[in-house]
Scaffold this motif. Structure first.
Motif, PDB file in Angstrom:
ATOM      1  N   ALA A   1      26.625  34.506  38.570  1.00  8.56           N
ATOM      2  CA  ALA A   1      25.250  34.609  38.076  1.00  8.56           C
ATOM      3  C   ALA A   1      24.853  33.411  37.223  1.00  8.56           C
ATOM      4  O   ALA A   1      23.688  33.287  36.834  1.00  8.56           O
ATOM      5  CB  ALA A   1      25.082  35.896  37.282  1.00  8.56           C
ATOM      6  N   GLY A   2      25.809  32.544  36.902  1.00  5.31           N
ATOM      7  CA  GLY A   2      25.504  31.375  36.086  1.00  5.31           C
ATOM      8  C   GLY A   2      25.418  31.659  34.609  1.00  5.31           C
ATOM      9  O   GLY A   2      24.943  30.824  33.845  1.00  5.31           O
ATOM     10  N   ARG A   3      25.914  32.838  34.173  1.00 11.18           N
ATOM     11  CA  ARG A   3      25.849  33.167  32.752  1.00 11.18           C
ATOM     12  C   ARG A   3      26.910  32.437  31.946  1.00 11.18           C
ATOM     13  O   ARG A   3      26.756  32.261  30.730  1.00 11.18           O
ATOM     14  CB  ARG A   3      26.016  34.685  32.567  1.00 11.18           C
ATOM     15  N   LYS A   4      27.987  32.044  32.596  1.00 11.82           N
ATOM     16  CA  LYS A   4      29.066  31.343  31.927  1.00 11.82           C
ATOM     17  C   LYS A   4      29.507  30.167  32.790  1.00 11.82           C
ATOM     18  O   LYS A   4      29.226  30.103  33.985  1.00 11.82           O
ATOM     19  CB  LYS A   4      30.246  32.286  31.644  1.00 11.82           C
ATOM     20  N   MET A   5      30.221  29.212  32.163  1.00  7.76           N
ATOM     21  CA  MET A   5      30.631  27.998  32.868  1.00  7.76           C
ATOM     22  C   MET A   5      32.099  28.027  33.258  1.00  7.76           C
ATOM     23  O   MET A   5      32.444  27.865  34.430  1.00  7.76           O
ATOM     24  CB  MET A   5      30.340  26.765  32.013  1.00  7.76           C
ATOM     25  N   LYS A   6      32.972  28.184  32.301  1.00 10.71           N
ATOM     26  CA  LYS A   6      34.390  28.250  32.567  1.00 10.71           C
ATOM     27  C   LYS A   6      34.970  29.443  31.833  1.00 10.71           C
ATOM     28  O   LYS A   6      34.758  29.592  30.623  1.00 10.71           O
ATOM     29  CB  LYS A   6      35.097  26.965  32.107  1.00 10.71           C
ATOM     30  N   ILE A   7      35.688  30.284  32.568  1.00 14.72           N
ATOM     31  CA  ILE A   7      36.238  31.502  31.989  1.00 14.72           C
ATOM     32  C   ILE A   7      37.752  31.480  32.116  1.00 14.72           C
ATOM     33  O   ILE A   7      38.305  31.228  33.188  1.00 14.72           O
ATOM     34  CB  ILE A   7      35.679  32.755  32.688  1.00 14.72           C
ATOM     35  N   LEU A   8      38.418  31.740  30.994  1.00 12.96           N
ATOM     36  CA  LEU A   8      39.854  31.907  30.979  1.00 12.96           C
ATOM     37  C   LEU A   8      40.173  33.405  30.839  1.00 12.96           C
ATOM     38  O   LEU A   8      39.649  34.065  29.941  1.00 12.96           O
ATOM     39  CB  LEU A   8      40.498  31.138  29.826  1.00 12.96           C
ATOM     40  N   VAL A   9      41.011  33.890  31.737  1.00 10.30           N
ATOM     41  CA  VAL A   9      41.446  35.273  31.672  1.00 10.30           C
ATOM     42  C   VAL A   9      42.682  35.334  30.801  1.00 10.30           C
ATOM     43  O   VAL A   9      43.618  34.561  30.951  1.00 10.30           O
ATOM     44  CB  VAL A   9      41.779  35.787  33.093  1.00 10.30           C
ATOM     45  N   ASP A  10      42.675  36.282  29.848  1.00  4.21           N
ATOM     46  CA  ASP A  10      43.785  36.431  28.910  1.00  4.21           C
ATOM     47  C   ASP A  10      44.580  37.698  29.245  1.00  4.21           C
ATOM     48  O   ASP A  10      44.165  38.810  28.936  1.00  4.21           O
ATOM     49  CB  ASP A  10      43.238  36.539  27.477  1.00  4.21           C
ATOM     50  N   PRO A  11      45.728  37.520  29.904  1.00  2.36           N
ATOM     51  CA  PRO A  11      46.504  38.700  30.315  1.00  2.36           C
ATOM     52  C   PRO A  11      47.039  39.512  29.148  1.00  2.36           C
ATOM     53  O   PRO A  11      47.253  40.703  29.284  1.00  2.36           O
ATOM     54  CB  PRO A  11      47.666  38.088  31.129  1.00  2.36           C
TER      55      PRO A  11
END
Length: 347
Positions: A337-347
């Motif tokens: 949706a373009g709400r965020k640019m780069k997302i890191l998933v934190d396990p």
């Protein structure tokens, strides 16, 4: 352990899976952060594309599998025969499987191996609490590099490799089409090699604001300003010394070719979902070149890690985090949706 398991188009489930253990030559990594890549989005919304539906020739794995190839973590276990990595070391993972036997591999270009595979696409990856990789994939990270930056070594190496292929150098001019994570990485890499005269073309105001906040000074909305006219005026009619397409759309390729200087290169570092019909006459008249760029090598990893250790990269304003349980709703959906640019998933 918890893992984000890809089972097919729009079917990713965060579930408990068996915690892996090391085989010969492997290391086990406790994952700190794992970035969501554009290829992960392609797999989720349009796949399976790269994820194999039959056993991959190098990994033997197939759908379903755990996603994640942009990650860093701490080594917690060593398999038999591992000597160059130690338990407790902070590492970034170079996730490329290669055969070592095909002509590209034998010539040193394993990043275009004819049977190439990726940890997290052709083997269960780092979008989990733990994963195991061949020891040669692990690159030590200095203490000065945060775990957040460590997870960005992979995409920043994609960008650095593209810049290296362009042969851009100190004093040159460059244009980057697209200010997503790879476009931002290209901007960082260019500056790391001494190129300061850089134009960014990006239609999204969110992305324009983000890269401007990092220090980019010539950031243009291509829907409001003619990019070719702007760049030819900026270069006194000579055209740019290097152009980078990190957008993957025909308009950026056409504009890049039109503003390219004589005998210079347009580097294609995007994934093209549709065939291009761009007229190559301008390329012929300028003896220009189009150069494809695929992933990276260990040299690119080492260069990026060195720049990070010297404080060259900044995650302010464009990198955000989500817990693994929200990888679909706050990860894939937010990026699409373009709400965020780069997302890191934190396990």
């Amino acid at each position: 352990m918890r893992a984000a398991v890809y089972r097919g188009r729009e079917d990713v489930v965060v579930q408990d899976v068996a915690e892996p253990s090391c085989s010969y030559g492997q290391v086990k990594v406790k994952v700190e952060h794992n970035g969501i890549c554009g290829s992960d989005l392609h797999e989720y919304y349009a796949g399976p594309i790269f994820v194999p539906t039959e056993p991959h020739p190098l990994t033997g794995q197939q759908l379903p599998l755990t996603l994640g190839h942009e990650f860093a973590g701490t080594v917690v276990e060593l398999g038999e025969g591992v000597q160059d990595v130690s338990v407790g070391e902070h590492v970034a993972i170079e996730p490329v499987y290669r055969c070592g036997e095909c002509p590209p591999c034998r010539s040193g270009h394993y990043n275009i191996c004819q049977q190439i595979g990726f940890h997290g696409l052709m083997a269960s990856g780092g979008m989990a609490e733990y994963t195991v990789v061949p020891a040669w994939m692990a690159h030590r990270l200095p203490a000065s590099i945060s775990s957040e930056l460590g997870a960005l070594v992979e995409p920043m190496s994609v960008a650095y490799h593209a810049v290296r292929l362009s042969e851009a150098r100190d004093g040159d001019t460059a244009v980057v089409f697209g200010a997503g994570p790879i476009g931002i990485g290209i901007w960082f890499a260019l500056r790391g090699l001494g190129v300061e005269d850089i134009t960014i073309l990006e239609p999204s105001s969110v992305r324009r604001d983000a890269i401007s906040a990092l220090g980019a000074t010539d950031v243009i909305d291509p829907t409001a300003t003619d990019p070719v006219r702007h760049l030819l005026q900026r270069t006194g009619g000579r055209g740019v010394d290097a152009a980078f397409d990190a957008a993957g759309v025909e308009s950026s390729v056409a504009a890049g070719l039109s503003c390219l200087g004589a005998r210079k290169r347009l580097i294609a570092v995007a994934i093209y979902e549709h065939p291009l019909t761009t007229n190559l006459l301008e390329l012929v008249m300028r003896e220009g070149m189009v150069q494809g760029s695929l992933c990276y090598t260990s040299d690119d990893y080492r260069a990026v890690i060195d720049l990070m250790a010297r404080g060259h990269y900044d995650t302010t304003g464009w990198v955000t985090h989500v817990p693994i349980d929200q990888v679909v709703e706050e990860g894939f959906a937010a990026l699409r949706a373009g709400r965020k640019m780069k997302i890191l998933v934190d396990p």
